[in-house]
Design a protein around this motif. Sequence first.
Motif, mmCIF file in Angstrom:
data_model
loop_
_atom_site.group_PDB
_atom_site.id
_atom_site.type_symbol
_atom_site.label_atom_id
_atom_site.label_comp_id
_atom_site.label_asym_id
_atom_site.label_seq_id
_atom_site.Cartn_x
_atom_site.Cartn_y
_atom_site.Cartn_z
ATOM 1 N N SER A 1 0.836 -1.175 0.000
ATOM 2 C CA SER A 1 0.000 0.000 0.000
ATOM 3 C C SER A 1 0.884 1.241 0.000
ATOM 4 O O SER A 1 2.046 1.194 0.363
ATOM 5 C CB SER A 1 -0.962 -0.013 1.179
ATOM 6 N N VAL A 2 0.307 2.358 -0.377
ATOM 7 C CA VAL A 2 0.998 3.641 -0.389
ATOM 8 C C VAL A 2 0.386 4.490 0.715
ATOM 9 O O VAL A 2 -0.833 4.601 0.802
ATOM 10 C CB VAL A 2 0.821 4.347 -1.758
ATOM 11 N N ASP A 3 1.236 5.093 1.571
ATOM 12 C CA ASP A 3 0.738 5.905 2.662
ATOM 13 C C ASP A 3 1.143 7.352 2.435
ATOM 14 O O ASP A 3 2.323 7.656 2.304
ATOM 15 C CB ASP A 3 1.297 5.407 3.999
ATOM 16 N N ILE A 4 0.153 8.241 2.365
ATOM 17 C CA ILE A 4 0.428 9.672 2.236
ATOM 18 C C ILE A 4 0.319 10.240 3.645
ATOM 19 O O ILE A 4 -0.766 10.389 4.187
ATOM 20 C CB ILE A 4 -0.544 10.344 1.258
ATOM 21 N N ALA A 5 1.487 10.479 4.249
ATOM 22 C CA ALA A 5 1.566 10.917 5.638
ATOM 23 C C ALA A 5 1.869 12.403 5.701
ATOM 24 O O ALA A 5 2.353 12.990 4.729
ATOM 25 C CB ALA A 5 2.650 10.123 6.361
ATOM 26 N N SER A 25 -3.584 -0.051 -2.340
ATOM 27 C CA SER A 25 -4.476 0.926 -1.732
ATOM 28 C C SER A 25 -3.654 2.158 -1.354
ATOM 29 O O SER A 25 -2.454 2.072 -1.108
ATOM 30 C CB SER A 25 -5.156 0.340 -0.488
ATOM 31 N N VAL A 26 -4.298 3.310 -1.353
ATOM 32 C CA VAL A 26 -3.667 4.560 -0.961
ATOM 33 C C VAL A 26 -4.253 4.967 0.381
ATOM 34 O O VAL A 26 -5.471 5.031 0.539
ATOM 35 C CB VAL A 26 -3.899 5.674 -2.010
ATOM 36 N N SER A 27 -3.384 5.221 1.354
ATOM 37 C CA SER A 27 -3.805 5.544 2.709
ATOM 38 C C SER A 27 -3.384 6.966 3.050
ATOM 39 O O SER A 27 -2.222 7.325 2.891
ATOM 40 C CB SER A 27 -3.151 4.553 3.678
ATOM 41 N N PHE A 28 -4.337 7.785 3.502
ATOM 42 C CA PHE A 28 -4.078 9.165 3.888
ATOM 43 C C PHE A 28 -4.001 9.245 5.409
ATOM 44 O O PHE A 28 -4.960 8.922 6.094
ATOM 45 C CB PHE A 28 -5.179 10.096 3.373
ATOM 46 N N SER A 29 -2.844 9.679 5.919
ATOM 47 C CA SER A 29 -2.666 9.812 7.364
ATOM 48 C C SER A 29 -2.689 11.265 7.812
ATOM 49 O O SER A 29 -2.313 11.576 8.931
ATOM 50 C CB SER A 29 -1.348 9.149 7.786
ATOM 51 N N GLY A 45 -8.193 0.830 -3.737
ATOM 52 C CA GLY A 45 -8.707 1.272 -2.448
ATOM 53 C C GLY A 45 -8.159 2.612 -2.014
ATOM 54 O O GLY A 45 -7.023 2.961 -2.318
ATOM 55 N N LEU A 46 -9.000 3.377 -1.307
ATOM 56 C CA LEU A 46 -8.600 4.617 -0.651
ATOM 57 C C LEU A 46 -8.941 4.463 0.823
ATOM 58 O O LEU A 46 -10.053 4.058 1.175
ATOM 59 C CB LEU A 46 -9.348 5.823 -1.220
ATOM 60 N N ILE A 47 -7.981 4.787 1.679
ATOM 61 C CA ILE A 47 -8.177 4.678 3.124
ATOM 62 C C ILE A 47 -7.882 6.037 3.743
ATOM 63 O O ILE A 47 -6.817 6.609 3.509
ATOM 64 C CB ILE A 47 -7.250 3.608 3.733
ATOM 65 N N PHE A 48 -8.834 6.551 4.514
ATOM 66 C CA PHE A 48 -8.677 7.839 5.186
ATOM 67 C C PHE A 48 -8.565 7.585 6.683
ATOM 68 O O PHE A 48 -9.533 7.179 7.321
ATOM 69 C CB PHE A 48 -9.858 8.750 4.861
ATOM 70 N N ASN A 49 -7.364 7.816 7.236
ATOM 71 C CA ASN A 49 -7.086 7.538 8.646
ATOM 72 C C ASN A 49 -7.375 8.716 9.568
ATOM 73 O O ASN A 49 -7.396 8.554 10.781
ATOM 74 C CB ASN A 49 -5.624 7.128 8.823
ATOM 75 N N GLN A 50 -7.540 9.888 9.020
ATOM 76 C CA GLN A 50 -7.783 11.100 9.787
ATOM 77 C C GLN A 50 -9.099 11.720 9.302
ATOM 78 O O GLN A 50 -9.681 11.255 8.329
ATOM 79 C CB GLN A 50 -6.621 12.084 9.619
ATOM 80 N N GLY A 63 -15.417 2.525 -6.212
ATOM 81 C CA GLY A 63 -14.436 1.583 -5.687
ATOM 82 C C GLY A 63 -14.489 1.481 -4.177
ATOM 83 O O GLY A 63 -15.279 2.136 -3.516
ATOM 84 N N PRO A 64 -13.601 0.661 -3.605
ATOM 85 C CA PRO A 64 -13.597 0.469 -2.149
ATOM 86 C C PRO A 64 -12.958 1.645 -1.422
ATOM 87 O O PRO A 64 -11.810 1.997 -1.671
ATOM 88 C CB PRO A 64 -12.772 -0.811 -1.975
ATOM 89 N N ILE A 65 -13.717 2.254 -0.516
ATOM 90 C CA ILE A 65 -13.251 3.412 0.244
ATOM 91 C C ILE A 65 -13.513 3.148 1.717
ATOM 92 O O ILE A 65 -14.609 2.713 2.096
ATOM 93 C CB ILE A 65 -13.951 4.698 -0.236
#
Length: 176
Positions: A1-5, A25-29, A45-50, A63-65
């Motif tokens: 996965s790719v994490d945009i921190a 999946s791309v994860s936003f921190s 996938g897109l994942i929003f952690n904040q 798509g999966p969010i």
Amino acid sequence: SVDIAPGGIEHFTLHGNLTNNSSYSVSFSAVFNAAASGNYSAGAGLIFNQPVNIGTHIITLSGPIEFRHNVNFTLATSISYGRFLGSPTVTFTGTPEINFFGTYTGVAGDVFNIFAGGFSGAHLGLLPTLSPGLSWNTSDFFSNGTLTVVPEPQTWALIIGSLTALTIFWRRHAKS
């Protein structure tokens, strides 16, 4: 996965479309701010952690969010409000809140279609305070993403009582 921190920044602001064309999946921190309406295509996938701040923008999802933190919308008027369109696979994990902010004070019968389809895993947080005599009907929110402004039960009782009194008055007036 790719994490945009948040490498030195605490907010990620997007002015338009977001597309994940990778097989990861791309994860936003960082806190995610939508600064314009757009299309968010999740790919793998897109994942929003904040927190995700939508404002009054219209975001079309596909798509999966996954949302792992609060999602915030703004309700300005019955036609100017943040919402998600499309038919994505939306997952809420960690029981985030879906909050609504703004200056909207309500008109009976206004309907806000926030999500296309049902979802689970989140709970409804803040809603704008409505004018006296109005309340939010949230019964369809988790099944079809809809919020409706309705008169409070006391208001209905007052309306029905007034109509009954007028009907009696008209009937007595017509007989005399």
